[in-house]
Design a protein around this motif. Structure first.
Motif, PDB file in Angstrom:
ATOM      1  N   GLN A  22      -6.045   4.168   0.810  1.00  0.00           N
ATOM      2  CA  GLN A  22      -6.269   2.994  -0.043  1.00  0.00           C
ATOM      3  C   GLN A  22      -5.355   3.019  -1.262  1.00  0.00           C
ATOM      4  O   GLN A  22      -4.802   1.988  -1.662  1.00  0.00           O
ATOM      5  CB  GLN A  22      -7.731   2.957  -0.491  1.00  0.00           C
ATOM      6  CG  GLN A  22      -8.713   2.571   0.617  1.00  0.00           C
ATOM      7  CD  GLN A  22     -10.152   2.654   0.149  1.00  0.00           C
ATOM      8  OE1 GLN A  22     -10.551   3.606  -0.521  1.00  0.00           O
ATOM      9  NE2 GLN A  22     -10.938   1.661   0.517  1.00  0.00           N
ATOM     10  N   LYS A  24      -2.479   4.443  -1.481  1.00  0.00           N
ATOM     11  CA  LYS A  24      -1.117   4.150  -1.044  1.00  0.00           C
ATOM     12  C   LYS A  24      -0.921   2.651  -0.842  1.00  0.00           C
ATOM     13  O   LYS A  24       0.157   2.118  -1.129  1.00  0.00           O
ATOM     14  CB  LYS A  24      -0.805   4.914   0.240  1.00  0.00           C
ATOM     15  CG  LYS A  24      -0.628   6.412   0.026  1.00  0.00           C
ATOM     16  CD  LYS A  24      -0.316   7.127   1.325  1.00  0.00           C
ATOM     17  CE  LYS A  24      -0.135   8.627   1.094  1.00  0.00           C
ATOM     18  NZ  LYS A  24       0.155   9.348   2.368  1.00  0.00           N
ATOM     19  N   TYR A  25      -1.952   1.972  -0.368  1.00  0.00           N
ATOM     20  CA  TYR A  25      -1.875   0.517  -0.230  1.00  0.00           C
ATOM     21  C   TYR A  25      -1.763  -0.148  -1.610  1.00  0.00           C
ATOM     22  O   TYR A  25      -1.014  -1.118  -1.779  1.00  0.00           O
ATOM     23  CB  TYR A  25      -3.087  -0.018   0.521  1.00  0.00           C
ATOM     24  CG  TYR A  25      -2.914  -0.052   2.020  1.00  0.00           C
ATOM     25  CD1 TYR A  25      -2.124  -1.037   2.618  1.00  0.00           C
ATOM     26  CD2 TYR A  25      -3.512   0.898   2.842  1.00  0.00           C
ATOM     27  CE1 TYR A  25      -1.945  -1.073   3.992  1.00  0.00           C
ATOM     28  CE2 TYR A  25      -3.346   0.871   4.220  1.00  0.00           C
ATOM     29  CZ  TYR A  25      -2.566  -0.115   4.789  1.00  0.00           C
ATOM     30  OH  TYR A  25      -2.380  -0.147   6.150  1.00  0.00           O
ATOM     31  N   ALA A  28       1.699   0.284  -2.744  1.00  0.00           N
ATOM     32  CA  ALA A  28       2.622  -0.575  -2.004  1.00  0.00           C
ATOM     33  C   ALA A  28       2.542  -2.018  -2.492  1.00  0.00           C
ATOM     34  O   ALA A  28       3.574  -2.667  -2.711  1.00  0.00           O
ATOM     35  CB  ALA A  28       2.313  -0.499  -0.509  1.00  0.00           C
ATOM     36  N   VAL A  29       1.327  -2.531  -2.682  1.00  0.00           N
ATOM     37  CA  VAL A  29       1.154  -3.924  -3.107  1.00  0.00           C
ATOM     38  C   VAL A  29       1.665  -4.127  -4.530  1.00  0.00           C
ATOM     39  O   VAL A  29       2.410  -5.081  -4.815  1.00  0.00           O
ATOM     40  CB  VAL A  29      -0.320  -4.342  -2.993  1.00  0.00           C
ATOM     41  CG1 VAL A  29      -0.536  -5.719  -3.615  1.00  0.00           C
ATOM     42  CG2 VAL A  29      -0.762  -4.353  -1.532  1.00  0.00           C
ATOM     43  N   ALA A 193       6.800   1.890   1.394  1.00  0.00           N
ATOM     44  CA  ALA A 193       5.930   0.740   1.643  1.00  0.00           C
ATOM     45  C   ALA A 193       5.998   0.310   3.109  1.00  0.00           C
ATOM     46  O   ALA A 193       4.970  -0.026   3.718  1.00  0.00           O
ATOM     47  CB  ALA A 193       6.335  -0.421   0.741  1.00  0.00           C
ATOM     48  N   THR A 196       3.898   2.661   4.952  1.00  0.00           N
ATOM     49  CA  THR A 196       2.477   2.458   4.673  1.00  0.00           C
ATOM     50  C   THR A 196       1.905   1.309   5.494  1.00  0.00           C
ATOM     51  O   THR A 196       0.792   1.394   6.023  1.00  0.00           O
ATOM     52  CB  THR A 196       2.262   2.170   3.175  1.00  0.00           C
ATOM     53  OG1 THR A 196       2.708   3.298   2.415  1.00  0.00           O
ATOM     54  CG2 THR A 196       0.789   1.916   2.872  1.00  0.00           C
ATOM     55  N   PHE A 197       2.670   0.240   5.624  1.00  0.00           N
ATOM     56  CA  PHE A 197       2.199  -0.923   6.358  1.00  0.00           C
ATOM     57  C   PHE A 197       2.532  -0.849   7.846  1.00  0.00           C
ATOM     58  O   PHE A 197       2.417  -1.831   8.564  1.00  0.00           O
ATOM     59  CB  PHE A 197       2.781  -2.199   5.751  1.00  0.00           C
ATOM     60  CG  PHE A 197       2.170  -2.554   4.433  1.00  0.00           C
ATOM     61  CD1 PHE A 197       0.871  -3.032   4.356  1.00  0.00           C
ATOM     62  CD2 PHE A 197       2.880  -2.385   3.254  1.00  0.00           C
ATOM     63  CE1 PHE A 197       0.295  -3.355   3.138  1.00  0.00           C
ATOM     64  CE2 PHE A 197       2.307  -2.703   2.029  1.00  0.00           C
ATOM     65  CZ  PHE A 197       1.020  -3.183   1.974  1.00  0.00           C
TER      66      PHE A 197
END
Length: 236
Positions: A22, A24-25, A28-29, A193, A196-197
Motif C-alpha cells: 500500500q 508503495k502505491y 507511486a501515485v 512505479a 509497482t503497477f
C-alpha cells in the motif's frame, strides 16, 4: 482435586498497519502527481525564450484561472495544496519503508557486495534531502521573492534574469545540483512505479529503464536550459 485449565488471555486487536505494498502505491501515485507538475512547470519555464511578455503573461494567467467564478489564485492554491499533500505523503511513505527495510536486516554485512541496483536507487535518500532544501529555497526565491535580488511580484522574467545573473554563478550551480537530483529521482521513480503497477516483465526491464532515463534527461535539460541561457547571456 479439580484442576482448572488456564486459558491464554485474549489478544487485544491492534489497528492494521499499512502494508508495504500500500505504501508503495502511495509513493507511486504521489510521485505521478509531482511528475506531471514538473512537466507542466518545465514547459511554463521555457516560455522565457519567447520574451518577457510571454512569460509574465503566462504567470498572470496562472493566478487568474477560474476567474470570475473563483477568487484570484484559488486554482493556484489548490494546486499547491495537492502538491504539498503529495510531497508529505511521499516522504512519510518512503521513511516508513526505509525503516522497515532496516529492521528486516538489523545486522550489517562486514563486507557488502555490490548489488545490481542503479546509482539512483542507492542515492534516493540524500537526493531527497537536496530536493527538499531546494524546494524551500526556490519558494523563498522565485515565489515570495524574499531571497531574489529583484523580487518584484508579477515580473517573473526580470526575477529569473536577476536570479541567474553571471555574478550569481553559485545560484546556478546549486540549481543544477538540485535539478540533477530531481532527474535521478524521476528516472528511478518512473521505473519503480511501472513495476509497482505491474507494467513490467523481465524481458522489458532494459526498455523501461531506457525510457525512464530518456524522460529524466529531457526534464533535466529543459529545466537547466533556463539558468544557463541567462548565465551565458542568451536571455537577458
Amino acid at each position: 482435586m479439580v484442576t482448572v485449565e488456564k486459558r491464554p488471555a485474549p489478544r487485544v486487536a491492534r489497528p492494521p498497519r499499512r502494508t508495504s505494498v500500500q505504501l508503495k502505491y502511495v509513493m507511486a501515485v504521489t510521485g505521478a502527481v509531482m511528475f506531471l507538475y514538473l512537466v507542466a512547470h518545465m514547459l511554463g519555464n521555457l516560455k522565457i525564450f519567447l520574451g518577457a511578455d510571454a512569460l509574465d503573461t503566462y504567470a498572470a494567467w496562472l493566478r487568474e484561472i477560474g476567474e470570475p467564478a473563483l477568487p484570484s489564485e484559488t486554482t493556484l492554491w489548490l494546486i499547491r495544496v495537492v502538491l504539498g499533500v503529495s510531497l508529505v505523503a511521499h516522504i512519510v511513505s518512503a521513511t516508513i519503508l526505509a525503516r522497515r527495510a532496516r529492521r528486516a536486516r538489523p545486522v550489517r554485512y562486514a563486507h557488502r557486495k555490490p548489488v545490481q541496483g542503479s546509482y539512483a536507487a542507492r542515492t534516493m535518500r540524500w537526493g531527497g534531502v537536496i530536493i527538499a532544501l531546494f524546494v524551500v529555497y526556490h519558494l523563498l526565491d522565485l515565489t515570495t521573492g524574499t531571497l531574489n535580488p529583484h523580487g518584484v511580484h508579477g515580473e517573473v522574467y526580470a526575477n529569473v534574469v536577476a536570479d541567474f545573473a553571471p555574478q550569481r554563478w553559485y545560484v546556478t550551480l546549486a540549481y543544477t545540483l538540485a535539478v540533477v537530483a530531481v532527474g535521478f529521482h524521476v528516472r528511478h521513480g518512473l521505473w519503480s512505479a511501472l513495476q509497482t503497477f505491474g507494467r513490467s516483465s523481465a524481458a522489458s526491464q532494459n526498455t523501461l529503464k531506457g525510457v525512464a532515463l530518456g524522460i529524466a534527461v529531457v526534464l533535466v535539460a529543459g529545466f537547466l536550459s533556463v539558468p544557463f541561457a541567462v548565465l551565458t547571456g542568451l536571455v537577458a
